[in-house]
Design an enzyme around this catalytic site. Structure first.
Site, PDB file in Angstrom:
ATOM      1  N   ASP A   1     -20.981 -17.863 -24.980  1.00  0.00           N
ATOM      2  CA  ASP A   1     -20.975 -16.605 -24.219  1.00  0.00           C
ATOM      3  C   ASP A   1     -22.412 -16.101 -24.050  1.00  0.00           C
ATOM      4  O   ASP A   1     -23.173 -16.080 -25.023  1.00  0.00           O
ATOM      5  CB  ASP A   1     -20.143 -15.548 -24.955  1.00  0.00           C
ATOM      6  CG  ASP A   1     -18.658 -15.904 -24.976  1.00  0.00           C
ATOM      7  OD1 ASP A   1     -18.218 -16.647 -24.086  1.00  0.00           O
ATOM      8  OD2 ASP A   1     -17.939 -15.446 -25.889  1.00  0.00           O
TER       9      ASP A   1
ATOM     10  N   THR B   1     -16.657 -30.543 -21.643  1.00  0.00           N
ATOM     11  CA  THR B   1     -15.863 -29.425 -22.145  1.00  0.00           C
ATOM     12  C   THR B   1     -15.087 -28.847 -20.950  1.00  0.00           C
ATOM     13  O   THR B   1     -15.362 -29.179 -19.793  1.00  0.00           O
ATOM     14  CB  THR B   1     -16.759 -28.332 -22.758  1.00  0.00           C
ATOM     15  OG1 THR B   1     -17.318 -27.548 -21.719  1.00  0.00           O
ATOM     16  CG2 THR B   1     -17.868 -28.921 -23.615  1.00  0.00           C
TER      17      THR B   1
ATOM     18  N   GLU C   1     -17.590 -27.054 -18.809  1.00  0.00           N
ATOM     19  CA  GLU C   1     -18.510 -27.998 -18.165  1.00  0.00           C
ATOM     20  C   GLU C   1     -17.856 -28.600 -16.919  1.00  0.00           C
ATOM     21  O   GLU C   1     -18.487 -28.725 -15.869  1.00  0.00           O
ATOM     22  CB  GLU C   1     -18.869 -29.106 -19.166  1.00  0.00           C
ATOM     23  CG  GLU C   1     -19.891 -30.100 -18.652  1.00  0.00           C
ATOM     24  CD  GLU C   1     -20.340 -31.052 -19.760  1.00  0.00           C
ATOM     25  OE1 GLU C   1     -19.891 -30.893 -20.910  1.00  0.00           O
ATOM     26  OE2 GLU C   1     -21.147 -31.929 -19.465  1.00  0.00           O
TER      27      GLU C   1
ATOM     28  N   GLU D   1     -13.310 -21.012 -33.742  1.00  0.00           N
ATOM     29  CA  GLU D   1     -13.025 -20.140 -32.600  1.00  0.00           C
ATOM     30  C   GLU D   1     -12.635 -18.759 -33.118  1.00  0.00           C
ATOM     31  O   GLU D   1     -11.901 -18.626 -34.091  1.00  0.00           O
ATOM     32  CB  GLU D   1     -11.902 -20.761 -31.745  1.00  0.00           C
ATOM     33  CG  GLU D   1     -11.361 -19.899 -30.647  1.00  0.00           C
ATOM     34  CD  GLU D   1     -12.415 -19.337 -29.693  1.00  0.00           C
ATOM     35  OE1 GLU D   1     -13.273 -20.085 -29.200  1.00  0.00           O
ATOM     36  OE2 GLU D   1     -12.381 -18.107 -29.456  1.00  0.00           O
TER      37      GLU D   1
ATOM     38  N   LYS E   1     -26.743  -8.460 -21.916  1.00  0.00           N
ATOM     39  CA  LYS E   1     -27.544  -7.270 -22.237  1.00  0.00           C
ATOM     40  C   LYS E   1     -28.500  -7.568 -23.395  1.00  0.00           C
ATOM     41  O   LYS E   1     -28.085  -8.148 -24.408  1.00  0.00           O
ATOM     42  CB  LYS E   1     -26.639  -6.103 -22.621  1.00  0.00           C
ATOM     43  CG  LYS E   1     -25.830  -5.604 -21.453  1.00  0.00           C
ATOM     44  CD  LYS E   1     -25.058  -4.355 -21.795  1.00  0.00           C
ATOM     45  CE  LYS E   1     -24.317  -3.893 -20.549  1.00  0.00           C
ATOM     46  NZ  LYS E   1     -22.982  -3.443 -20.816  1.00  0.00           N
TER      47      LYS E   1
HETATM   48  N1  SAM Z   1     -16.845 -24.389 -25.745  1.00  0.00           N
HETATM   49  C1  SAM Z   1     -15.790 -24.181 -24.767  1.00  0.00           C
HETATM   50  C2  SAM Z   1     -16.138 -24.874 -23.485  1.00  0.00           C
HETATM   51  O1  SAM Z   1     -17.301 -25.289 -23.301  1.00  0.00           O
HETATM   52  O2  SAM Z   1     -15.239 -25.060 -22.636  1.00  0.00           O
HETATM   53  C3  SAM Z   1     -15.500 -22.692 -24.554  1.00  0.00           C
HETATM   54  C4  SAM Z   1     -16.615 -21.877 -23.972  1.00  0.00           C
HETATM   55  S1  SAM Z   1     -16.228 -20.132 -23.901  1.00  0.00           S
HETATM   56  C5  SAM Z   1     -17.329 -19.502 -22.712  1.00  0.00           C
HETATM   57  C6  SAM Z   1     -16.967 -19.522 -25.406  1.00  0.00           C
HETATM   58  C7  SAM Z   1     -16.004 -19.508 -26.582  1.00  0.00           C
HETATM   59  O3  SAM Z   1     -16.736 -19.139 -27.751  1.00  0.00           O
HETATM   60  C8  SAM Z   1     -14.889 -18.492 -26.444  1.00  0.00           C
HETATM   61  O4  SAM Z   1     -13.650 -19.121 -26.700  1.00  0.00           O
HETATM   62  C9  SAM Z   1     -15.213 -17.427 -27.487  1.00  0.00           C
HETATM   63  O5  SAM Z   1     -14.062 -16.798 -28.016  1.00  0.00           O
HETATM   64  C10 SAM Z   1     -15.961 -18.236 -28.522  1.00  0.00           C
HETATM   65  N2  SAM Z   1     -16.890 -17.436 -29.330  1.00  0.00           N
HETATM   66  C11 SAM Z   1     -17.828 -16.577 -28.860  1.00  0.00           C
HETATM   67  N3  SAM Z   1     -18.501 -16.006 -29.864  1.00  0.00           N
HETATM   68  C12 SAM Z   1     -17.988 -16.519 -31.011  1.00  0.00           C
HETATM   69  C13 SAM Z   1     -18.257 -16.306 -32.384  1.00  0.00           C
HETATM   70  N4  SAM Z   1     -19.188 -15.434 -32.786  1.00  0.00           N
HETATM   71  N5  SAM Z   1     -17.543 -17.006 -33.299  1.00  0.00           N
HETATM   72  C14 SAM Z   1     -16.588 -17.875 -32.908  1.00  0.00           C
HETATM   73  N6  SAM Z   1     -16.272 -18.120 -31.609  1.00  0.00           N
HETATM   74  C15 SAM Z   1     -16.961 -17.445 -30.677  1.00  0.00           C
END
Ligand code: SAM
Length: 224
Positions: A119, A194, A197, A70, A123
């Site tokens: 995420d 998750t 989810e 994370e 864009k």
């Molecule tokens: N996987 C979890 C879930 O399904 O409930 C969290 C989803 S959340 C939308 C996306 C997570 O990915 C965020 O906590 C974000 O900080 C992390 N994240 C995004 N890009 C990342 C990266 N390049 N390296 C590590 N973590 C990342």
């Protein structure tokens, strides 16, 4: 994910024995057997958020080693707190940007990769930052064992279509593709929800999922 600055989170993480600290990360490649004290398979979740998925997986599969990755301390803090409530010997955390993933795992050291509700970076100019992009697939190809699998789920159809479109150019093949995971009784037998989810499926959003491997002929068992 909306981020709030959680006071003291960096200090808690810096003191946590569940987190492999930044200064120790360069020693990780090739040393995961020593880190866990056994030679069991290593499964990782990239962008684990608050860690519910990986904590549940580690609990359900004690003979697999799990690493949750994370980027943000304020989010990782929740996963660390979960471990303080229920410690699991087969789960570790890394606070890092996954762009650096090849600096913490050696070639072929990972048996399975999970991407959950990554995420979307909507864009076009940010496409490289999407965790299922071809740039990231190239990094995963280095650390994943030859026959290893990568599983990705999301409710974001645009991101999922993008991810599917990245497979052929990046040299990966889909073993499973579904646009309605929760409607697939077979796939749901093993499904661990998750945080995202639970939230988005409760809103009625269908959940898309693929399981992919590197190279190979197209052995897709689509359940569209
Ligand atoms: N996987 C979890 C879930 O399904 O409930 C969290 C989803 S959340 C939308 C996306 C997570 O990915 C965020 O906590 C974000 O900080 C992390 N994240 C995004 N890009 C990342 C990266 N390049 N390296 C590590 N973590 C990342």
């Amino acid at each position: 994910m909306r981020l709030r600055n959680v006071t003291g989170c960096r200090e808690v993480i810096a003191a946590s024995r569940y987190v492999i600290q930044e200064e120790r990360q360069p020693d990780c490649p090739g040393n995961w057997k020593e880190i866990f004290g056994n030679d069991r398979p290593v499964h990782i979740e990239i962008g684990m958020g608050k860690g519910r998925f990986i904590h549940t997986m580690a609990k359900e599969h004690p003979r697999i080693n799990y690493v949750g990755i994370e980027k943000y301390s304020a989010v990782l803090l929740r996963a660390v707190q979960k471990m303080e409530q229920e410690e699991l010997p087969n789960l570790k955390f890394l606070r890092m940007d996954a762009e650096e993933i090849t600096k913490v795992f050696g070639p072929g050291e990972v048996d399975r990769i999970y991407l959950n509700f990554s995420d979307p970076w909507p864009k076009d100019r940010h496409a490289k930052r999407r965790l299922p992009s071809r740039e990231f697939l190239a990094r995963y190809a280095v650390i994943l064992k030859k026959d290893g699998r990568l599983e990705f789920k999301t409710d974001n159809r645009e991101l999922f279509d993008f991810a599917v479109g990245e497979l052929a150019p990046a040299g990966w093949t889909a073993e499973v593709i579904t646009y309605d995971l929760h409607g697939d009784a077979e796939l749901m037998k093993e499904n661990v929800m998750t945080e995202y989810e639970e939230k988005f499926s409760a809103m009625g959003n269908p959940i898309c999922k693929y399981i992919i491997f590197r190279g190979g002929p197209n052995r897709c068992t689509s359940t569209v």
